[in-house]
Design a protein around this motif. Structure first.
Motif, PDB file in Angstrom:
ATOM      1  N   LYS A  74       0.828  -1.208   0.000  1.00  0.00           N
ATOM      2  CA  LYS A  74       0.000   0.000   0.000  1.00  0.00           C
ATOM      3  C   LYS A  74       0.867   1.264   0.000  1.00  0.00           C
ATOM      4  O   LYS A  74       0.558   2.235  -0.693  1.00  0.00           O
ATOM      5  N   LYS A  75       1.945   1.225   0.773  1.00  0.00           N
ATOM      6  CA  LYS A  75       2.860   2.366   0.826  1.00  0.00           C
ATOM      7  C   LYS A  75       3.521   2.596  -0.535  1.00  0.00           C
ATOM      8  O   LYS A  75       3.654   3.733  -0.988  1.00  0.00           O
ATOM      9  N   TRP A  77       2.329   1.730  -3.510  1.00  0.00           N
ATOM     10  CA  TRP A  77       1.310   2.242  -4.437  1.00  0.00           C
ATOM     11  C   TRP A  77       1.078   3.730  -4.227  1.00  0.00           C
ATOM     12  O   TRP A  77       0.947   4.483  -5.194  1.00  0.00           O
ATOM     13  N   THR A  78       1.025   4.158  -2.973  1.00  0.00           N
ATOM     14  CA  THR A  78       0.850   5.583  -2.681  1.00  0.00           C
ATOM     15  C   THR A  78       2.033   6.382  -3.222  1.00  0.00           C
ATOM     16  O   THR A  78       1.859   7.469  -3.784  1.00  0.00           O
ATOM     17  N   LYS A  81       1.616   6.660  -7.173  1.00  0.00           N
ATOM     18  CA  LYS A  81       0.369   7.132  -7.775  1.00  0.00           C
ATOM     19  C   LYS A  81       0.498   8.444  -8.535  1.00  0.00           C
ATOM     20  O   LYS A  81      -0.317   8.741  -9.408  1.00  0.00           O
ATOM     21  N   ASN A  90      -5.241   3.408  -4.893  1.00  0.00           N
ATOM     22  CA  ASN A  90      -3.872   3.730  -5.281  1.00  0.00           C
ATOM     23  C   ASN A  90      -3.139   2.601  -5.988  1.00  0.00           C
ATOM     24  O   ASN A  90      -2.005   2.781  -6.417  1.00  0.00           O
TER      25      ASN A  90
END
Length: 104
Positions: A74-75, A77-78, A81, A90
């Motif tokens: 997730k980090k 992807w952020t 983005k 994201n």
């Protein structure tokens, strides 16, 4: 071993930044991918269309199911983005590609 391929898309002018970020890929992301059974992972750029083509081998494709929920993923992807097409969560817009030929 399963081979998977997919297509993603960069924003115009972000080619060098995309490469720079992947040249300095986080060790914790590399470890997460390896621990998830990912091997021989390559991403190719079509500069004419800004399409990215990812190809990877995985021991078991079901191991990838947990990746979208992992904090490191997730980090990442952020972090990415701002330079590529993404979904609301994201994650990169990723279109699976069908293999039509393989020479081993």
């Amino acid at each position: 071993m399963t081979r998977l391929a997919f297509r993603m898309k960069l924003f115009p002018g972000c080619e060098a930044e995309y490469k720079k970020r992947h040249d300095a890929i986080w060790p914790e992301l590399q470890l997460l991918l390896k621990d998830s059974g990912v091997n021989h992972y390559s991403i190719f750029l079509d500069q004419a269309t800004l399409s990215l083509f990812g190809v990877m081998s995985v021991e078991d494709s079901h191991q990838l199911d947990a990746l979208p929920h992992h904090p490191v993923m997730k980090k990442w992807w952020t972090y990415m983005k701002d330079i590529m097409e993404t979904n609301e969560d994201n994650s990169p817009v990723s279109i699976p590609l069908q293999e039509v030929f393989y020479l081993a």
